[in-house]
Design an enzyme around this catalytic site. Structure first.
Site, PDB file in Angstrom:
ATOM      1  N   CYS A 166      12.961  -4.647 -55.791  1.00  0.00           N
ATOM      2  CA  CYS A 166      12.903  -3.214 -56.020  1.00  0.00           C
ATOM      3  C   CYS A 166      11.619  -2.684 -55.403  1.00  0.00           C
ATOM      4  O   CYS A 166      10.576  -3.321 -55.436  1.00  0.00           O
ATOM      5  CB  CYS A 166      12.922  -2.806 -57.496  1.00  0.00           C
ATOM      6  SG  CYS A 166      14.420  -3.251 -58.342  1.00  0.00           S
TER       7      CYS A 166
ATOM      8  N   ARG B 242      12.969  -4.866 -50.039  1.00  0.00           N
ATOM      9  CA  ARG B 242      12.799  -5.322 -51.422  1.00  0.00           C
ATOM     10  C   ARG B 242      14.090  -5.200 -52.234  1.00  0.00           C
ATOM     11  O   ARG B 242      14.139  -5.605 -53.393  1.00  0.00           O
ATOM     12  CB  ARG B 242      11.701  -4.505 -52.112  1.00  0.00           C
ATOM     13  CG  ARG B 242      10.373  -4.573 -51.410  1.00  0.00           C
ATOM     14  CD  ARG B 242       9.374  -3.672 -52.079  1.00  0.00           C
ATOM     15  NE  ARG B 242       8.947  -4.228 -53.338  1.00  0.00           N
ATOM     16  CZ  ARG B 242       7.926  -5.044 -53.487  1.00  0.00           C
ATOM     17  NH1 ARG B 242       7.219  -5.406 -52.437  1.00  0.00           N
ATOM     18  NH2 ARG B 242       7.605  -5.510 -54.661  1.00  0.00           N
TER      19      ARG B 242
ATOM     20  N   TRP C 203      17.048  -3.692 -56.341  1.00  0.00           N
ATOM     21  CA  TRP C 203      17.686  -5.006 -56.305  1.00  0.00           C
ATOM     22  C   TRP C 203      18.091  -5.248 -57.755  1.00  0.00           C
ATOM     23  O   TRP C 203      17.239  -5.425 -58.626  1.00  0.00           O
ATOM     24  CB  TRP C 203      16.707  -6.069 -55.819  1.00  0.00           C
ATOM     25  CG  TRP C 203      17.361  -7.393 -55.570  1.00  0.00           C
ATOM     26  CD1 TRP C 203      17.977  -7.806 -54.436  1.00  0.00           C
ATOM     27  CD2 TRP C 203      17.437  -8.497 -56.487  1.00  0.00           C
ATOM     28  NE1 TRP C 203      18.450  -9.084 -54.583  1.00  0.00           N
ATOM     29  CE2 TRP C 203      18.133  -9.539 -55.830  1.00  0.00           C
ATOM     30  CE3 TRP C 203      16.998  -8.717 -57.792  1.00  0.00           C
ATOM     31  CZ2 TRP C 203      18.389 -10.770 -56.432  1.00  0.00           C
ATOM     32  CZ3 TRP C 203      17.257  -9.940 -58.395  1.00  0.00           C
ATOM     33  CH2 TRP C 203      17.945 -10.948 -57.706  1.00  0.00           C
TER      34      TRP C 203
ATOM     35  N   ASN D 132       9.902  -1.388 -61.081  1.00  0.00           N
ATOM     36  CA  ASN D 132      10.150  -2.666 -60.411  1.00  0.00           C
ATOM     37  C   ASN D 132       9.741  -3.758 -61.398  1.00  0.00           C
ATOM     38  O   ASN D 132       8.623  -3.725 -61.901  1.00  0.00           O
ATOM     39  CB  ASN D 132       9.288  -2.710 -59.126  1.00  0.00           C
ATOM     40  CG  ASN D 132       9.102  -4.098 -58.552  1.00  0.00           C
ATOM     41  OD1 ASN D 132       8.085  -4.396 -57.967  1.00  0.00           O
ATOM     42  ND2 ASN D 132      10.071  -4.968 -58.710  1.00  0.00           N
ATOM     43  N   GLY D 133      10.655  -4.696 -61.684  1.00  0.00           N
ATOM     44  CA  GLY D 133      10.313  -5.765 -62.631  1.00  0.00           C
ATOM     45  C   GLY D 133      11.375  -5.878 -63.706  1.00  0.00           C
ATOM     46  O   GLY D 133      12.492  -5.374 -63.541  1.00  0.00           O
TER      47      GLY D 133
ATOM     48  N   GLU E 154      14.800 -25.722 -42.466  1.00  0.00           N
ATOM     49  CA  GLU E 154      14.582 -24.297 -42.199  1.00  0.00           C
ATOM     50  C   GLU E 154      15.745 -23.706 -41.391  1.00  0.00           C
ATOM     51  O   GLU E 154      16.204 -22.592 -41.660  1.00  0.00           O
ATOM     52  CB  GLU E 154      13.232 -24.120 -41.480  1.00  0.00           C
ATOM     53  CG  GLU E 154      12.877 -22.711 -41.062  1.00  0.00           C
ATOM     54  CD  GLU E 154      12.834 -21.689 -42.188  1.00  0.00           C
ATOM     55  OE1 GLU E 154      12.917 -22.067 -43.368  1.00  0.00           O
ATOM     56  OE2 GLU E 154      12.766 -20.490 -41.879  1.00  0.00           O
TER      57      GLU E 154
ATOM     58  N   LYS F 267      18.107 -20.646 -42.564  1.00  0.00           N
ATOM     59  CA  LYS F 267      18.313 -19.420 -41.766  1.00  0.00           C
ATOM     60  C   LYS F 267      19.799 -19.145 -41.617  1.00  0.00           C
ATOM     61  O   LYS F 267      20.255 -18.029 -41.788  1.00  0.00           O
ATOM     62  CB  LYS F 267      17.705 -19.551 -40.360  1.00  0.00           C
ATOM     63  CG  LYS F 267      16.215 -19.495 -40.225  1.00  0.00           C
ATOM     64  CD  LYS F 267      15.584 -18.182 -40.553  1.00  0.00           C
ATOM     65  CE  LYS F 267      15.307 -18.056 -42.021  1.00  0.00           C
ATOM     66  NZ  LYS F 267      14.030 -18.362 -42.545  1.00  0.00           N
TER      67      LYS F 267
ATOM     68  N   GLU G  92      21.554 -18.132 -45.018  1.00  0.00           N
ATOM     69  CA  GLU G  92      21.190 -16.857 -45.639  1.00  0.00           C
ATOM     70  C   GLU G  92      21.673 -15.644 -44.855  1.00  0.00           C
ATOM     71  O   GLU G  92      21.910 -14.601 -45.444  1.00  0.00           O
ATOM     72  CB  GLU G  92      19.687 -16.765 -45.936  1.00  0.00           C
ATOM     73  CG  GLU G  92      18.802 -16.639 -44.736  1.00  0.00           C
ATOM     74  CD  GLU G  92      17.321 -16.549 -45.098  1.00  0.00           C
ATOM     75  OE1 GLU G  92      16.998 -16.000 -46.146  1.00  0.00           O
ATOM     76  OE2 GLU G  92      16.504 -17.033 -44.303  1.00  0.00           O
TER      77      GLU G  92
ATOM     78  N   HIS H  87      24.494 -42.205 -46.286  1.00  0.00           N
ATOM     79  CA  HIS H  87      24.452 -42.341 -47.739  1.00  0.00           C
ATOM     80  C   HIS H  87      25.237 -41.231 -48.432  1.00  0.00           C
ATOM     81  O   HIS H  87      25.001 -40.956 -49.609  1.00  0.00           O
ATOM     82  CB  HIS H  87      22.994 -42.383 -48.207  1.00  0.00           C
ATOM     83  CG  HIS H  87      22.227 -43.495 -47.569  1.00  0.00           C
ATOM     84  ND1 HIS H  87      22.399 -44.813 -47.942  1.00  0.00           N
ATOM     85  CD2 HIS H  87      21.357 -43.497 -46.540  1.00  0.00           C
ATOM     86  CE1 HIS H  87      21.640 -45.575 -47.177  1.00  0.00           C
ATOM     87  NE2 HIS H  87      20.988 -44.807 -46.315  1.00  0.00           N
TER      88      HIS H  87
ATOM     89  N   LYS I  19      13.513  -9.412 -49.927  1.00  0.00           N
ATOM     90  CA  LYS I  19      12.454 -10.163 -49.255  1.00  0.00           C
ATOM     91  C   LYS I  19      11.362 -10.635 -50.213  1.00  0.00           C
ATOM     92  O   LYS I  19      10.830 -11.719 -50.070  1.00  0.00           O
ATOM     93  CB  LYS I  19      11.849  -9.325 -48.134  1.00  0.00           C
ATOM     94  CG  LYS I  19      10.979 -10.180 -47.241  1.00  0.00           C
ATOM     95  CD  LYS I  19      10.879  -9.660 -45.857  1.00  0.00           C
ATOM     96  CE  LYS I  19      10.075 -10.588 -44.984  1.00  0.00           C
ATOM     97  NZ  LYS I  19      10.830 -11.803 -44.600  1.00  0.00           N
TER      98      LYS I  19
END
Ligand code: F6R
Length: 614
Positions: A2, A27, A77, A106-107, A487, A491, A494, A510, A609
């Site tokens: 947010c 955000r 968000w 926000n929170g 990584e 990428k 996501e 394995h 983000k």
């Protein structure tokens, strides 16, 4: 998660709020909204979905809406309550028995259930499922009883448990905004005849570069001509102004189709800026300004999340190889609850692009428990982590807008190599000339990454075609190529939503080899040195079972070319640079796969983000 923004001053209020929200959309983008105040009341505009939807709605508003001088905005968000117009911020309270108030937050308010019951008991009706709405009603009650907006916020805050950055306005004081924070970030932007408020400096770069950071336990009251900072007990606080050196162009597309692509191309410059002044011509890494005694470090613990964790894994390899100090790398969300063991000789390195990831901040808190010294590796000047750490090593990637970390990853890896070199020299772990040679090789990172971008741009589209019918994919690597594979898989998953996992190539037998078929492409990161051969034979085993292989290999690697359907070529580079150059084609591969699927690479679904909730 947010983003909040506030403005008081002139008639460009709505323009500033919308521009601020645009720069905070990273955000969260589940919904967006504005509240503007006039003596007659508070008007809100809220829409589900990205900011463009809100911009469309605003076209229908009359001129009065645009002539206000103060307002707050929010990009969401969702945590409590699904994305809907009713759950979109700002939330209003009051109106019947007193002035209207509006709140953006926000929170998470942890005790919202209890507060909601209490307020309902007093006859208050709720219009949303959010935790935030309780703040609006608590404030409205106090304002109705005659308290100023600031007094009301201070009083309401005493009832709240959890993490928050909250900004509020009241129809009774239409040209004032008050705000406070606990854990979640909040900055005040300073202007001439106008002042601003935001979750992060990036929101306001088009208007000011002068900021004040609000700390936990403080409240700020902003008008067009004044900014008053005080403790919740009412003691005035003097805070030095902080000037950021980021420009507004950093948060503009500059001709690129997406921020992710722009940021991939910014990697050479970001690396150059991060190494400048820290890695000398002779290869000496200079971290003396950090004022951190590295000579008595006996152990290093790296805490981080996501991409930053992968940078930490590469940092571990560099530190153990060069400085011969044992390194543990832990996912911050685990470390914070692990009751960790350590002492004052343990250096805790917290890597966080945003500097505000809740789990990473909490992991730092856990390390404080045993007396560890904390070094923050962050990209965000003045962020929360810079205020929690003993020393700060800034990566100089500039603002990263795309949700998928790209330029900040390579700069984190560069920063960890600087630390490895400085630690090795401080401890006398290796002959100085050997370290200088590595340092001189590291200086080539910007130019080698530039070459890597050029090479990968040509082939990434072709490699992406292999994923057309894919149902999953595996990224394989060994040694330094393994964190790069992790990584690359992150990428891809996501931004393209294709299940993708990174594996040490030697682990295939394995278990994961059972996944191999023509619809589960293997991306083999071959890397340099002895492990290249080993990886090749692991990959051969998958080819024998029908895998379609894309290899990330040197442009002149004929063996890699023979086993792979497509080679993503990397330039010839010193071994220390192999993770840097190998990361680039994987970023571009993920980008091309996601674009081919018609997805928004900058704002992948469900993500934000900055992860400021647990
Ligand atoms: C992935 C990504 C995330 C972040 C993670 C940590 O592309 O961006 O995995 O790396 O959320 O964020 P910071 O570095 O801000 O602590």
């Amino acid at each position: 998660m947010c983003g909040i923004v506030g403005y008081v001053g002139g008639e460009r209020c709505v323009e500033v709020l919308m521009e601020g929200l645009k720069n905070l959309e990273y955000r969260g983008y589940d919904s967006a909204g504005l509240a503007v105040a006039s003596p007659g009341g508070i008007e809100t505009a809220r829409e589900v979905g990205p900011l463009n939807n809100l911009a469309g709605t605003l076209k229908g508003r009359d001129r009065d809406f645009f002539s206000v001088r103060a307002g707050v905005g929010h990009t969401r968000w969702a945590t409590h309550g699904r994305p809907s117009e009713a759950n979109a911020h700002p939330h209003k309270g009051g109106g019947a028995g007193g002035p209207e108030v509006a709140v953006v937050h926000n929170g998470i308010i942890e005790n919202h259930g209890e507060l909601r019951r209490e307020l309902r008991g007093r006859g208050i009706e709720f219009n949303s499922e959010t935790d935030t709405e309780v703040i609006a009603h608590l404030l409205a009650e106090r304002v109705a009883s005659g308290e100023s907006l600031k007094e009301a916020l201070v009083g309401a805050l005493k009832r709240l448990q959890g993490s928050f950055a909250v900004a509020a306005m009241s129809a009774a004081e239409p040209e004032t905004i008050v705000a406070a924070r606990n854990q979640s970030p909040l900055v005040v932007g300073l202007g001439e005849g106008e002042n601003f408020l935001a979750s992060a400096v990036q929101a306001l770069l088009g208007y000011t570069r002068r900021f004040l950071f609000v700390e936990n336990g403080e409240v700020v009251e902003i008008t067009g001509s004044s900014v008053g900072l005080s403790t919740l007990e009412g003691e005035p606080v003097q805070r030095e102004t902080f000037e950021v050196d980021w420009g507004a162009e950093a948060v503009e597309l500059g001709g690129y189709e997406d921020f992710m692509l722009k940021e991939i191309h910014e990697q050479p410059a970001a690396l150059g800026a991060t190494l400048a002044g820290r890695l000398m011509d002779d290869g000496c890494a200079d971290l003396s300004d950090l004022d951190l005694n590295l000579s008595d470090v006996r152990r290093v613990v790296v805490v981080a999340c996501g991409t930053a964790y992968h940078a930490g894994l590469l940092g571990k390899q560099a530190i153990e190889r060069l400085a011969r100090v044992p390194v543990e790398v832990t996912v911050a969300s685990e470390y914070r609850y692990a009751d960790p063991v350590g002492d004052e000789d343990t250096l805790v390195v917290a890597i966080s692009q945003s500097g505000e990831t809740t789990d990473t901040l909490a992991a730092v808190g856990a390390a404080r428990g045993f007396g560890g010294r904390v070094l923050a590796v962050t990209n965000t000047q003045g962020s929360l982590i810079t205020r929690e750490a003993d020393a700060v090593l800034l990566t100089k990637a500039g603002p990263e807008v795309g949700v998928a970390a790209t330029k900040t990853f390579v700069t984190q890896v560069a920063a960890m190599h600087l630390l490895a070199l400085a630690l090795a020299e401080a401890r006398g772990a290796r002959p100085v000339e050997e370290l200088r040679e590595v340092g001189r090789a590291l200086r080539l990172a910007p130019e080698k990454v530039e070459e890597a971008i050029g090479l990968a741009e040509e082939r990434a589209g072709e490699a992406a075609e292999v994923f057309e019918e894919a149902r999953c994919s595996l990224f394989l690597g060994r040694g330094a190529a393994f964190p790069v594979a992790l990584e690359g898989a992150l990428k891809l998953k996501e931004i393209s939503y294709l299940p993708s996992e990174g594996y040490p190539a030697g682990e295939m037998k394995h278990g994961p080899i059972a996944l191999v078929d023509g619809r589960c492409p293997m991306v083999a990161v071959l890397g340099e040195g002895v492990l290249r051969e080993k990886t090749l034979s692991n990959v051969e085993e998958t080819v024998a079972r029908g895998a379609r292989v894309i290899s990330v290999a040197r442009e002149d690697d004929a063996v890699a070319a023979a086993i792979a359907e497509v080679v993503l070529p990397v330039p010839k580079a010193p071994e220390v640079l192999s993770p840097f150059v190998a990361a680039v084609p994987l970023q571009l591969l993920a980008y091309r796969v996601a674009k081919a699927r018609g997805l928004n690479v900058d704002k992948p679904r469900n993500l934000a983000k900055s992860v400021t909730v647990e």
